[in-house]
Structures are given as C-alpha cells and as structure tokens.
Design an enzyme around this catalytic site. Sequence first.
Site, PDB file in Angstrom:
ATOM      1  N   SER A   1       0.856  -1.194   0.000  1.00 34.05           N
ATOM      2  CA  SER A   1       0.000   0.000   0.000  1.00 34.05           C
ATOM      3  C   SER A   1       0.891   1.242   0.000  1.00 34.05           C
ATOM      4  O   SER A   1       1.953   1.250   0.646  1.00 34.05           O
ATOM      5  CB  SER A   1      -0.876   0.015   1.254  1.00 34.05           C
ATOM      6  OG  SER A   1      -1.470   1.290   1.417  1.00 34.05           O
TER       7      SER A   1
ATOM      8  N   TYR B   1      -2.604  -1.896   9.962  1.00 30.61           N
ATOM      9  CA  TYR B   1      -2.686  -2.159   8.525  1.00 30.61           C
ATOM     10  C   TYR B   1      -1.401  -1.697   7.814  1.00 30.61           C
ATOM     11  O   TYR B   1      -0.808  -2.430   7.025  1.00 30.61           O
ATOM     12  CB  TYR B   1      -3.915  -1.441   7.950  1.00 30.61           C
ATOM     13  CG  TYR B   1      -3.997  -1.522   6.443  1.00 30.61           C
ATOM     14  CD1 TYR B   1      -4.439  -2.679   5.815  1.00 30.61           C
ATOM     15  CD2 TYR B   1      -3.628  -0.439   5.657  1.00 30.61           C
ATOM     16  CE1 TYR B   1      -4.499  -2.750   4.431  1.00 30.61           C
ATOM     17  CE2 TYR B   1      -3.683  -0.506   4.272  1.00 30.61           C
ATOM     18  CZ  TYR B   1      -4.127  -1.672   3.667  1.00 30.61           C
ATOM     19  OH  TYR B   1      -4.172  -1.739   2.295  1.00 30.61           O
TER      20      TYR B   1
END
Length: 252
Positions: A146, A158
């Site tokens: 990401s 995350y």
Amino acid sequence: MRLEGKVAIVTGGGHGIGAEYARAFAQEGAKVVVADVDEVAAKQVAERLAREGYQALGLRVDVADFASASRMVERTVEAFGRVDVLMNNAAIFATIPISREPFDRISEDEWDRVMAVNVKGVWQCCRAVAPAMCRQGGGSIINISSSTVFKASGRIHYVASKAAVVGFTRVLAAELGGDNIRVNAIAPGSTLSEADPTPEIVRMREAAIAGRALKRLQRPGDLLGTAVFLASDDSAFVTGQTLVVDGGGVMY
Ligand SMILES: NC(=O)c1ccc[n+]([C@@H]2O[C@H](COP(=O)([O-])OP(=O)(O)OC[C@H]3O[C@@H](n4cnc5c(N)ncnc54)[C@H](O)[C@@H]3O)[C@@H](O)[C@H]2O)c1
C-alpha cells in the site's frame, strides 16, 4: 494477450480490486483461479468470467492457513496443469473491515488477525506455490502492499502489515531468483474499490486527490496495467521491486 498459456491465482479475488485483477488476467489470456475466504463471492466472480468465455475456477481459501493455501495450489494444478502467477491480494482491509482507532486503542485480537492475514497469509501462499513454480522452471509472485507505507497516514496495524510486505518481497526475490521465480509488489494509492460506497467513503477517497500529482480519483482500473506487466514476460528481468501506483502521491 500477454498472459496466453499462463495460469494465475488471485487471492482475495471475490471482491473489490481482486475481482478486477482476475478479469484483467483472463482478458490477457490467462486461466484464472479466483480464491477468497468468501467462497460464494469467489465462485460468483469465476462463474461470471466463465459465462463470458474465459477459463476460471472459484474456490475458498483462508490464506492464513498453510493447509488451505496448499489445497488452493493443488486444485489449481489439477484444474489447469500449472501455476505461473500468484497475486497475493487478500487482506483484512475493506470487505472485512478494521478499526480506525489510534495505536493504543486497537485490540490485540484485531492486531493479530491483521498480521495473520496480511503478512503471514502472503508467506503461506508463497511457500505453498513455490514448489510448483520451481518444478516448472519459474513464475511470478505479485504481493499487494500500500502507498500508505510511504506516508504517515492510515491505520497503524494495517500500514505495519503492508510495510512488512515490502521487506518480505525483497528477501523472497533474493531467495527465489535462482529458481527463476520473480517476486514484486504493487503499492496502490487510496482506491475507490468498494462495490457500493457510502458518501463518507467517496469523500475519504476524494480527499487523496489533493496530495497527488494526477488530480483525480483512483479506481481499480488504474492498477490493472501494472498487474498485467508484473505477471507477464514483459517484466522478465524485474524482481524485488515495489511499484507505487497512486497518481504520484508518493515519489521515491
Ligand atoms: N482500496 C484501496 O484503497 C487500497 C489501497 C492500497 C492497498 N490496497 C490493497 O489492495 C488489496 C485489495 O483491496 P480492496 O480494496 O479490494 O479490499 P477488499 O477488502 O475488498 O478485498 C480483500 C479481499 O480479501 C479477502 N480476504 C480477507 N481475508 C482473507 C483470507 N483470510 N483468505 C482469503 N481471502 C481473504 C476478502 O474477502 C476480500 O475479497 C488489499 O490487499 C488491500 O490492502 C487497497
């Protein structure tokens, strides 16, 4: 038809961007396995592709579980004879949501689950697929990270899990290079991937536009060219890399 004759597995292919990767690979000529913890969704995506004339198989996998990941690879080889591409896209992210709490309010259970799927799941699928790729003389593994890793934004567990994917990708590329298995990662920017986004989600995705060189919303289609490139022989001498695909929000 840059993936003609190839067989690709897309984990987390039942929803969101994963379903789009599966379609893009099929459109480029690959036989596709759509694998997801949501078996119904995986089968629906595969059946839709099959109705359109592509070769696709939908099946359940829990990427965090090595036995389940191994069965996914076995069933792929049974159905299509080989496996050339593993797209490690499954994650705890949107379809299975996670909290937006600050670092000291995240529950230990949620921290562990995010790491189990987003980090350990990538490892489990890689070690399940590597023997088949070794036997056939090579392959391409694409891990999904990401762009939040390169910014001070996002949910900390995350982002930590997606940062681990970058390091994992580099070391595995070095370990598997001798077997002609390439390992790369894509780091997408904030992408409107939800099937039925609420106005709040649309506002959140639109907020990313201001920080980008290219001033528009990012959609799943923006990631597909890079995914096909990394899956195909066009990237035959590219390994250990993380390609940020976010409209120039991060430049490194
Ligand atoms: N959408 C974004 O803004 C964005 C940005 C950067 C990175 N990403 C990454 O891209 C990927 C796809 O994101 P998305 O937006 O489509 O999210 P999503 O949550 O819709 O997709 C993830 C998929 O993984 C599946 N999954 C979850 N746990 C699993 C497990 N244990 N085993 C197998 N499958 C499992 C889910 O059912 C879902 O289909 C994810 O890795 C995400 O982290 C997304």
